[in-house]
Write a protein that holds these residues in place. Structure first.
Motif, PDB file in Angstrom:
ATOM      1  N   TYR A 188       0.806  -1.218   0.000  1.00 31.95           N
ATOM      2  CA  TYR A 188       0.000   0.000   0.000  1.00 31.95           C
ATOM      3  C   TYR A 188       0.841   1.272   0.000  1.00 31.95           C
ATOM      4  CZ  TYR A 188      -4.132  -2.834   0.676  1.00 31.95           C
ATOM      5  OH  TYR A 188      -5.133  -3.739   0.504  1.00 31.95           O
ATOM      6  N   ARG A 189       2.144   1.155   0.160  1.00 29.09           N
ATOM      7  CA  ARG A 189       3.035   2.310   0.093  1.00 29.09           C
ATOM      8  C   ARG A 189       3.696   2.462  -1.276  1.00 29.09           C
ATOM      9  NH1 ARG A 189       6.064   1.811   5.944  1.00 29.09           N
ATOM     10  NH2 ARG A 189       4.256   2.405   7.182  1.00 29.09           N
ATOM     11  N   THR A 190       3.465   1.542  -2.191  1.00 27.01           N
ATOM     12  CA  THR A 190       4.096   1.604  -3.505  1.00 27.01           C
ATOM     13  C   THR A 190       3.444   2.667  -4.374  1.00 27.01           C
ATOM     14  OG1 THR A 190       2.655  -0.085  -4.450  1.00 27.01           O
ATOM     15  CG2 THR A 190       4.721  -0.848  -3.448  1.00 27.01           C
ATOM     16  N   GLN A 191       4.198   3.152  -5.336  1.00 26.59           N
ATOM     17  CA  GLN A 191       3.678   4.158  -6.265  1.00 26.59           C
ATOM     18  C   GLN A 191       2.602   3.562  -7.165  1.00 26.59           C
ATOM     19  OE1 GLN A 191       4.523   7.390  -6.007  1.00 26.59           O
ATOM     20  NE2 GLN A 191       2.874   7.776  -7.461  1.00 26.59           N
ATOM     21  N   ALA A 192       2.726   2.280  -7.504  1.00 23.96           N
ATOM     22  CA  ALA A 192       1.719   1.632  -8.347  1.00 23.96           C
ATOM     23  C   ALA A 192       0.357   1.638  -7.668  1.00 23.96           C
ATOM     24  CB  ALA A 192       2.150   0.200  -8.671  1.00 23.96           C
ATOM     25  N   TRP A 193       0.313   1.357  -6.348  1.00 28.99           N
ATOM     26  CA  TRP A 193      -0.962   1.370  -5.627  1.00 28.99           C
ATOM     27  C   TRP A 193      -1.520   2.788  -5.534  1.00 28.99           C
ATOM     28  CZ3 TRP A 193      -5.202  -0.803  -4.412  1.00 28.99           C
ATOM     29  CH2 TRP A 193      -6.021  -0.252  -3.448  1.00 28.99           C
TER      30      TRP A 193
END
Length: 122
Positions: A39-44
């Motif tokens: 949930y901290r990724t740029q994709a999410w």
């Protein structure tokens, strides 16, 4: 040195509010630890903003306009059931903060049925 903040406790402490005997324990949030890094990724973050724009900022359950932290992106099929759908836009809907726990509990009952509870009506 001062006394422990627990009512009736006579233990002296040098720091903090409670002695070791009455120290408060933090609750573990096991539901969040498995996917916290995802949930901290740029994709999410990109997917969540896409879902917000796609749904025009409206909760898909009650139709209320939501903004900021009130807007929750919810996976229809949970990540632990099918991890390949976690970045699928068709698997994510926008919900308000009141509807999200309700839909989440319905999802958990659907995919993880609990034991039948005791019927108290005799």
């Amino acid at each position: 040195m001062r006394y422990c903040a627990e009512q009736g406790c006579k233990n002296l402490i040098s720091h903090g509010r409670y002695c070791e005997q009455h120290k408060r324990r933090q609750k573990k949030k096991s539901w969040q630890s498995n996917n916290k890094s995802f949930y901290r990724t740029q994709a999410w973050k990109d997917l969540a903003s896409f879902v917000y724009e796609r749904d025009r900022g409206c909760c898909q359950r009650c139709g209320k306009f939501v903004f900021g932290k009130q807007a929750h992106a919810h996976h229809i099929v949970p990540i632990r059931i099918n991890p390949s759908l976690r970045l699928d836009p068709d698997n994510v809907v926008l919900l308000c903060n009141q509807c999200h726990p309700i839909v989440e509990s319905e999802t958990m009952e659907k995919y993880f049925p609990q034991k039948k509870k005791f019927n108290w009506k005799l």
